[in-house]
Write a protein that holds these residues in place. Structure first.
Motif, PDB file in Angstrom:
ATOM      1  N   PRO A  95     -57.569  25.812   7.064  1.00  0.00           N
ATOM      2  CA  PRO A  95     -57.167  27.392   7.346  1.00  0.00           C
ATOM      3  C   PRO A  95     -57.640  27.361   8.805  1.00  0.00           C
ATOM      4  CG  PRO A  95     -58.214  27.137   5.325  1.00  0.00           C
ATOM      5  CD  PRO A  95     -58.235  25.763   5.708  1.00  0.00           C
ATOM      6  N   ASP A 133     -58.325  30.656  11.178  1.00  0.00           N
ATOM      7  CA  ASP A 133     -58.575  32.191  11.463  1.00  0.00           C
ATOM      8  C   ASP A 133     -58.284  32.814  12.773  1.00  0.00           C
ATOM      9  OD1 ASP A 133     -59.890  34.701  11.460  1.00  0.00           O
ATOM     10  OD2 ASP A 133     -61.799  33.696  10.932  1.00  0.00           O
ATOM     11  N   ALA A 152     -58.847  35.724  13.599  1.00  0.00           N
ATOM     12  CA  ALA A 152     -59.670  36.814  14.123  1.00  0.00           C
ATOM     13  C   ALA A 152     -61.078  36.237  14.705  1.00  0.00           C
ATOM     14  CB  ALA A 152     -59.887  37.697  13.087  1.00  0.00           C
ATOM     15  N   ALA A 153     -61.031  35.009  14.583  1.00  0.00           N
ATOM     16  CA  ALA A 153     -62.273  34.417  15.166  1.00  0.00           C
ATOM     17  C   ALA A 153     -61.969  33.411  16.452  1.00  0.00           C
ATOM     18  CB  ALA A 153     -62.954  33.627  13.895  1.00  0.00           C
ATOM     19  N   GLN A 163     -53.440  39.740  15.025  1.00  0.00           N
ATOM     20  CA  GLN A 163     -53.284  39.818  13.495  1.00  0.00           C
ATOM     21  C   GLN A 163     -51.683  39.742  13.516  1.00  0.00           C
ATOM     22  OE1 GLN A 163     -53.900  43.978  12.254  1.00  0.00           O
ATOM     23  NE2 GLN A 163     -54.122  43.259  10.247  1.00  0.00           N
ATOM     24  N   GLY A 215     -51.227  35.926  13.502  1.00  0.00           N
ATOM     25  CA  GLY A 215     -51.777  35.109  12.517  1.00  0.00           C
ATOM     26  C   GLY A 215     -50.965  35.248  11.386  1.00  0.00           C
ATOM     27  N   ASP A 265     -49.191  32.070   9.109  1.00  0.00           N
ATOM     28  CA  ASP A 265     -49.790  32.056   7.569  1.00  0.00           C
ATOM     29  C   ASP A 265     -48.576  32.105   6.816  1.00  0.00           C
ATOM     30  OD1 ASP A 265     -52.655  31.839   8.441  1.00  0.00           O
ATOM     31  OD2 ASP A 265     -52.959  33.781   8.086  1.00  0.00           O
TER      32      ASP A 265
END
Length: 435
Positions: A237, A239, A241-242, A421, A424, A428
């Motif tokens: 996965p 991320d 937000a990181a 966001q 992402g 996803d």
């Protein structure tokens, strides 16, 4: 999945197998003499007439017509035109027999999974392409049943390499007493020096790919190979937000706030960015090696050069775009013959001496000093196992999402976290649809 060690371009990529070398000279590849007389090969590509690929492929067309007796019906298309309409066109009987197409999961991979491209696996072995291209460059030629690159069947053939680097105006650097930066901090110091002199330091095009590629270069400044593999092939996965994705977006945002790029950059297209560099008004642009031949031809009023993105081991780049043969092609054997010709040493040398990155040239034939500069920079990336592909590749439709996101950052209408966001979510959803 792009993790194999690359050898130097000249040292490792330029030995022709006997099967392919035998196609040289005056023999017609893969066809009986005269059997193709009067036939027509419909060919589409989007390279500029003065680009290295455009020059080399124009010569390949001439050789093809002389040797086969067939006629090439060539149409130059815009990159965006093919990007947006390929699926629809190739589903009809209006498409070409052979076409240049963008490599990656979201483009060639998507079309292959939809059954729109010819499986070239057997042809690649018979014609020697599997021997000509080392594994690192075959990554973008092969796609599995989901359309994910790096394994499965051959659906395209690259015949050049490419990567993202930094073009700089040597005269403007000298006028401000700026040395070529070797770290990201030094690059920011250089841009501050230009700003203090009233010069916008970084050419940018937010309406097309350059903004997303700059973000990706900033991401790669903090990334490793495991991240690239996860991002491009879904092994883990990701991320958004990181870090390193967040760090890349925050740095991009900081550069916007600092004034490193023009306030109207969100509406500027790549061509406008390139022309501004040619005109000597931009000290730097971050973009691909596909500009190099154009700049050699047109940026003649000042001294310029390149340096790899300072501090990065990983860089956006890959094999070049692919020759693909649509499943509906009416002249597949002619298409294969044309691909063979583009791989010949004399065509590859023409590409290399006009600012391209050949994959099957005789090193002794690359004599142009500017071309040697480009190849040296690419070798540096290859020696670091540094090709990290492109940010829009992972899922279909991602290119448009990235363009919109970074236009928002340039306009300062969204924060880095808000942009990530949206990006992402699209990523996803795309991965989930691929399965």
């Amino acid at each position: 999945m792009g993790t194999r060690k690359r050898t130097g371009l000249i040292a490792g990529l330029m030995v022709l197998p006997l099967a392919l070398a035998a196609c040289g000279g005056g023999d017609t590849a893969g066809t009986e003499e005269g059997s193709t007389e009067g036939q027509t090969l419909k060919l589409w590509h989007y390279e500029g007439e003065d680009s290295a690929m455009g020059i080399a492929w124009a010569e390949a067309i001439k050789v093809f017509e002389e040797e086969t007796g067939a006629t090439v019906e060539f149409e130059q298309k815009a990159f965006e035109q093919i990007q947006q309409t390929a699926g629809m066109v190739l589903s009809s009987d209006e498409g070409p027999d052979i076409m240049e197409y963008n490599k990656g999961n979201a483009t060639a991979g998507l079309l292959s999974s939809q059954g729109l491209l010819t499986d070239l696996t057997d042809v690649a072995a018979e014609r020697g392409w599997t021997e000509t291209l080392p594994g690192s460059l075959q990554t973008t030629a092969m796609y599995d049943e989901r359309g994910v690159m790096g394994s499965g069947a051959w659906f395209g053939v690259p015949n050049y390499g490419e990567f993202v680097t930094v073009y700089y105006n040597k005269d403007m650097f000298a006028a401000q007493g700026i040395e070529v930066p070797t770290t990201l901090a030094e690059m920011e110091t250089a841009m501050d020096t230009f700003l203090a002199a009233g010069i916008t330091p970084l050419g940018m095009a937010g309406a097309e790919y350059p903004a997303g590629q700059l973000w990706y270069q900033l991401v790669l400044a903090e990334a490793d190979r495991d991240f690239v593999t996860a991002y491009q092939t879904y092994t883990e996965p990701v991320d958004f937000a990181a870090d390193p994705l967040l760090q890349g977006a925050e740095t991009f945002d900081a550069w916007v706030k600092a004034g490193y790029m023009a306030a109207d950059a969100a509406s500027i297209k790549a061509e406008d960015m390139g022309v501004a560099f040619i005109n000597g008004t931009s000290p730097m642009i971050v973009s691909g090696s596909w500009w190099y031949g154009r700049f050699v031809a047109d940026a003649t009023d000042f001294e310029w050069g390149i340096f790899n993105f300072p501090g990065n081991t990983l860089n956006a780049g890959s094999s070049g775009n692919l020759w693909v043969v649509p499943e509906n092609s009416a002249n597949k054997e002619l298409a294969y013959d044309f691909i063979d010709i583009t791989m010949r040493p004399e065509i590859q040398a023409l590409l290399g001496n006009n600012g391209g990155l050949p994959v099957a040239a005789d090193p002794a034939d690359i004599t142009d000093p500017k071309s040697q500069e480009l190849i040296t920079a690419f070798n540096e990336v290859l020696d670091n196992d540094g090709l990290a592909f492109y940010p829009d590749w992972p899922v279909p439709g991602f290119y448009d999402v990235l363009v919109a996101g970074f236009q928002s950052l340039i306009n300062q209408s969204q924060s880095p976290a808000e942009v990530l966001q949206e990006i992402g979510t699209a990523y996803d959803d795309g991965v989930a649809n691929i399965g």
